[in-house]
Design a protein around this motif. Structure first.
Motif, PDB file in Angstrom:
ATOM      1  N   PRO A 206       0.808  -1.402  -0.305  1.00 37.97           N
ATOM      2  CA  PRO A 206      -0.076   0.143  -0.038  1.00 37.97           C
ATOM      3  C   PRO A 206       0.615   1.099   0.212  1.00 37.97           C
ATOM      4  O   PRO A 206       1.721   1.640   0.780  1.00 37.97           O
ATOM      5  CB  PRO A 206      -0.682  -0.070   1.743  1.00 37.97           C
ATOM      6  N   ALA A 207       0.778   1.703  -1.100  1.00 39.01           N
ATOM      7  CA  ALA A 207       1.280   3.229  -1.059  1.00 39.01           C
ATOM      8  C   ALA A 207       1.347   4.211  -0.010  1.00 39.01           C
ATOM      9  O   ALA A 207       2.952   4.734   0.614  1.00 39.01           O
ATOM     10  CB  ALA A 207       0.567   4.033  -2.486  1.00 39.01           C
ATOM     11  N   ALA A 208       0.674   4.405   0.880  1.00 44.72           N
ATOM     12  CA  ALA A 208       0.256   5.604   1.909  1.00 44.72           C
ATOM     13  C   ALA A 208       1.362   4.688   2.952  1.00 44.72           C
ATOM     14  O   ALA A 208       1.761   5.139   3.962  1.00 44.72           O
ATOM     15  CB  ALA A 208      -1.295   5.523   2.189  1.00 44.72           C
ATOM     16  N   ALA A 209       1.293   3.460   3.187  1.00 43.61           N
ATOM     17  CA  ALA A 209       1.870   2.204   4.548  1.00 43.61           C
ATOM     18  C   ALA A 209       3.069   3.011   3.744  1.00 43.61           C
ATOM     19  O   ALA A 209       3.987   2.866   4.389  1.00 43.61           O
ATOM     20  CB  ALA A 209       1.543   1.748   4.107  1.00 43.61           C
ATOM     21  N   GLY A 210       3.761   2.743   2.188  1.00 41.13           N
ATOM     22  CA  GLY A 210       5.162   2.747   2.450  1.00 41.13           C
ATOM     23  C   GLY A 210       5.857   4.404   1.871  1.00 41.13           C
ATOM     24  O   GLY A 210       7.328   4.219   2.710  1.00 41.13           O
ATOM     25  N   ALA A 211       5.330   5.555   2.237  1.00 41.55           N
ATOM     26  CA  ALA A 211       5.198   6.574   2.682  1.00 41.55           C
ATOM     27  C   ALA A 211       5.348   6.419   4.509  1.00 41.55           C
ATOM     28  O   ALA A 211       6.996   7.313   4.447  1.00 41.55           O
ATOM     29  CB  ALA A 211       4.467   8.027   2.338  1.00 41.55           C
ATOM     30  N   PHE A 212       4.790   6.181   4.690  1.00 40.17           N
ATOM     31  CA  PHE A 212       4.471   6.574   6.570  1.00 40.17           C
ATOM     32  C   PHE A 212       5.908   6.022   6.893  1.00 40.17           C
ATOM     33  O   PHE A 212       6.953   5.353   7.880  1.00 40.17           O
ATOM     34  CB  PHE A 212       3.793   5.379   6.623  1.00 40.17           C
ATOM     35  N   LEU A 213       6.389   4.740   6.346  1.00 37.70           N
ATOM     36  CA  LEU A 213       7.517   3.239   6.526  1.00 37.70           C
ATOM     37  C   LEU A 213       8.148   4.273   6.270  1.00 37.70           C
ATOM     38  O   LEU A 213      10.016   4.118   6.910  1.00 37.70           O
ATOM     39  CB  LEU A 213       7.142   1.967   5.794  1.00 37.70           C
ATOM     40  N   ALA A 214       8.745   4.957   4.900  1.00 38.37           N
ATOM     41  CA  ALA A 214       9.751   5.959   4.147  1.00 38.37           C
ATOM     42  C   ALA A 214      10.715   6.766   5.438  1.00 38.37           C
ATOM     43  O   ALA A 214      11.887   7.000   5.856  1.00 38.37           O
ATOM     44  CB  ALA A 214       9.686   6.146   3.230  1.00 38.37           C
ATOM     45  N   LYS A 215       9.228   7.105   6.437  1.00 41.24           N
ATOM     46  CA  LYS A 215       9.268   8.472   7.360  1.00 41.24           C
ATOM     47  C   LYS A 215      10.509   7.819   8.371  1.00 41.24           C
ATOM     48  O   LYS A 215      11.041   8.878   8.750  1.00 41.24           O
ATOM     49  CB  LYS A 215       8.658   8.748   7.245  1.00 41.24           C
ATOM     50  N   HIS A 216       9.914   6.606   8.488  1.00 34.27           N
ATOM     51  CA  HIS A 216      10.583   6.005   9.816  1.00 34.27           C
ATOM     52  C   HIS A 216      12.383   5.188   9.572  1.00 34.27           C
ATOM     53  O   HIS A 216      12.470   4.513   9.793  1.00 34.27           O
ATOM     54  CB  HIS A 216       9.510   4.660  10.815  1.00 34.27           C
ATOM     55  N   GLY A 217      12.864   5.640   7.991  1.00 39.88           N
ATOM     56  CA  GLY A 217      13.692   4.976   7.709  1.00 39.88           C
ATOM     57  C   GLY A 217      13.475   3.710   6.867  1.00 39.88           C
ATOM     58  O   GLY A 217      14.857   2.931   6.322  1.00 39.88           O
ATOM     59  N   TYR A 218      12.722   2.944   6.321  1.00 39.43           N
ATOM     60  CA  TYR A 218      12.525   1.852   6.422  1.00 39.43           C
ATOM     61  C   TYR A 218      12.610   1.894   4.192  1.00 39.43           C
ATOM     62  O   TYR A 218      11.497   3.231   3.802  1.00 39.43           O
ATOM     63  CB  TYR A 218      10.868   0.877   6.213  1.00 39.43           C
ATOM     64  N   ALA A 219      12.867   1.153   3.500  1.00 37.74           N
ATOM     65  CA  ALA A 219      12.762   0.501   2.616  1.00 37.74           C
ATOM     66  C   ALA A 219      11.807  -0.366   1.206  1.00 37.74           C
ATOM     67  O   ALA A 219      12.139  -1.331   2.272  1.00 37.74           O
ATOM     68  CB  ALA A 219      14.139   0.751   1.956  1.00 37.74           C
ATOM     69  N   GLU A 220      11.159  -0.122   0.929  1.00 37.30           N
ATOM     70  CA  GLU A 220      10.295  -1.406  -0.134  1.00 37.30           C
ATOM     71  C   GLU A 220      11.429  -2.029  -0.595  1.00 37.30           C
ATOM     72  O   GLU A 220      12.153  -1.691  -1.333  1.00 37.30           O
ATOM     73  CB  GLU A 220       8.699  -1.225  -0.349  1.00 37.30           C
TER      74      GLU A 220
ATOM     75  N   LEU B  50      10.145  -5.758   7.980  1.00 41.33           N
ATOM     76  CA  LEU B  50       8.710  -5.610   8.409  1.00 41.33           C
ATOM     77  C   LEU B  50       8.122  -6.091   7.247  1.00 41.33           C
ATOM     78  O   LEU B  50       8.124  -5.956   5.670  1.00 41.33           O
ATOM     79  CB  LEU B  50       8.974  -4.072   8.592  1.00 41.33           C
ATOM     80  N   VAL B  51       7.231  -6.761   7.564  1.00 44.54           N
ATOM     81  CA  VAL B  51       6.619  -7.469   6.275  1.00 44.54           C
ATOM     82  C   VAL B  51       5.115  -7.110   6.511  1.00 44.54           C
ATOM     83  O   VAL B  51       4.409  -6.740   7.833  1.00 44.54           O
ATOM     84  CB  VAL B  51       5.850  -9.227   6.382  1.00 44.54           C
ATOM     85  N   LEU B  52       4.133  -6.006   5.226  1.00 43.87           N
ATOM     86  CA  LEU B  52       2.645  -5.841   5.499  1.00 43.87           C
ATOM     87  C   LEU B  52       1.644  -6.956   4.508  1.00 43.87           C
ATOM     88  O   LEU B  52       1.922  -6.888   3.430  1.00 43.87           O
ATOM     89  CB  LEU B  52       3.139  -4.273   5.239  1.00 43.87           C
ATOM     90  N   TRP B  53       0.956  -7.017   4.661  1.00 44.49           N
ATOM     91  CA  TRP B  53      -0.152  -8.154   3.712  1.00 44.49           C
ATOM     92  C   TRP B  53      -1.708  -7.344   4.260  1.00 44.49           C
ATOM     93  O   TRP B  53      -2.092  -7.414   5.227  1.00 44.49           O
ATOM     94  CB  TRP B  53       0.282  -9.288   4.557  1.00 44.49           C
TER      95      TRP B  53
ATOM     96  N   LEU C 269      -0.980   1.341  10.643  1.00 40.32           N
ATOM     97  CA  LEU C 269      -2.168   0.054  10.008  1.00 40.32           C
ATOM     98  C   LEU C 269      -3.169   1.601   9.651  1.00 40.32           C
ATOM     99  O   LEU C 269      -4.262   1.420   9.053  1.00 40.32           O
ATOM    100  CB  LEU C 269      -3.169  -0.051  11.916  1.00 40.32           C
ATOM    101  N   ASP C 270      -3.392   3.246  10.424  1.00 43.48           N
ATOM    102  CA  ASP C 270      -3.552   3.834  10.013  1.00 43.48           C
ATOM    103  C   ASP C 270      -3.373   4.795   8.246  1.00 43.48           C
ATOM    104  O   ASP C 270      -5.014   4.735   8.266  1.00 43.48           O
ATOM    105  CB  ASP C 270      -4.401   5.799  11.028  1.00 43.48           C
ATOM    106  N   ALA C 271      -2.436   3.892   8.293  1.00 46.75           N
ATOM    107  CA  ALA C 271      -1.967   4.670   6.985  1.00 46.75           C
ATOM    108  C   ALA C 271      -2.840   3.623   6.095  1.00 46.75           C
ATOM    109  O   ALA C 271      -2.978   3.775   5.373  1.00 46.75           O
ATOM    110  CB  ALA C 271      -0.404   4.658   6.433  1.00 46.75           C
ATOM    111  N   VAL C 272      -2.315   1.995   6.231  1.00 53.39           N
ATOM    112  CA  VAL C 272      -2.768   1.351   5.674  1.00 53.39           C
ATOM    113  C   VAL C 272      -4.030   1.816   4.792  1.00 53.39           C
ATOM    114  O   VAL C 272      -4.676   1.176   3.977  1.00 53.39           O
ATOM    115  CB  VAL C 272      -2.963  -0.171   5.912  1.00 53.39           C
ATOM    116  N   TRP C 273      -5.149   2.533   5.898  1.00 57.67           N
ATOM    117  CA  TRP C 273      -6.098   2.615   5.544  1.00 57.67           C
ATOM    118  C   TRP C 273      -6.580   3.485   4.539  1.00 57.67           C
ATOM    119  O   TRP C 273      -8.012   3.174   4.686  1.00 57.67           O
ATOM    120  CB  TRP C 273      -7.898   2.604   6.791  1.00 57.67           C
TER     121      TRP C 273
END
Length: 137
Positions: A1-15, A62-65, A122-126
């Motif tokens: 999910p794009a918004a979740a990816g953006a949220f995670l990028a702010k916390h230093g994660y890369a897809e 981190l895995v997101l489904w 989770l808020d970002a995913v929704w």
């Protein structure tokens, strides 16, 4: 999910990986952890999903489904198995969690999420919309 990816990028994660697992993939994930007879064809109600893996230095991936189901009862059946699965994949004393949350016929399951931002993730995913069997912008 794009918004979740953006949220995670702010916390230093890369897809590093993204795919649609499909009904068969959902079945394989569940059947690799539980006896088939315990599953009662949970994956048959599958209507769409996005499976993504994110990495950050010095922490487990981190895995997101994000999943969509034909009906709310199908989503409830999958969520029940996701709750069982989360107890297997993250130790109870870990600073990381494996949340599973349902809204109507959608279920999100994540693994290795830092406790301090699980709600924000989770808020970002929704905020993502389902498009063609996957979650998009």
């Amino acid at each position: 999910p794009a918004a979740a990816g953006a949220f995670l990028a702010k916390h230093g994660y890369a897809e590093i990986y993204r795919s649609t697992l499909g009904e068969l993939g959902a079945a394989v994930v569940l059947e690799s952890h539980f006896p088939r007879e315990d599953l009662a064809a949970v994956s048959e109600g599958w209507a769409g999903d996005t499976f993504a893996v994110y990495e950050k230095a010095d922490v487990p991936p981190l895995v997101l489904w994000a999943t969509e189901w034909d009906t709310e009862p199908d989503a409830l059946a999958f969520q029940a198995q996701a709750f069982r699965l989360m107890k297997l994949v993250v130790a109870a004393d870990s600073p990381l969690v494996a949340p599973a949350m349902r809204r109507k016929a959608s279920v999100v399951f994540a693994v290795n999420v830092p406790r301090e931002f699980q709600d924000g993730l989770l808020d970002a995913v929704w905020t993502c919309t389902r498009t063609g069997g996957t979650y998009g912008e």
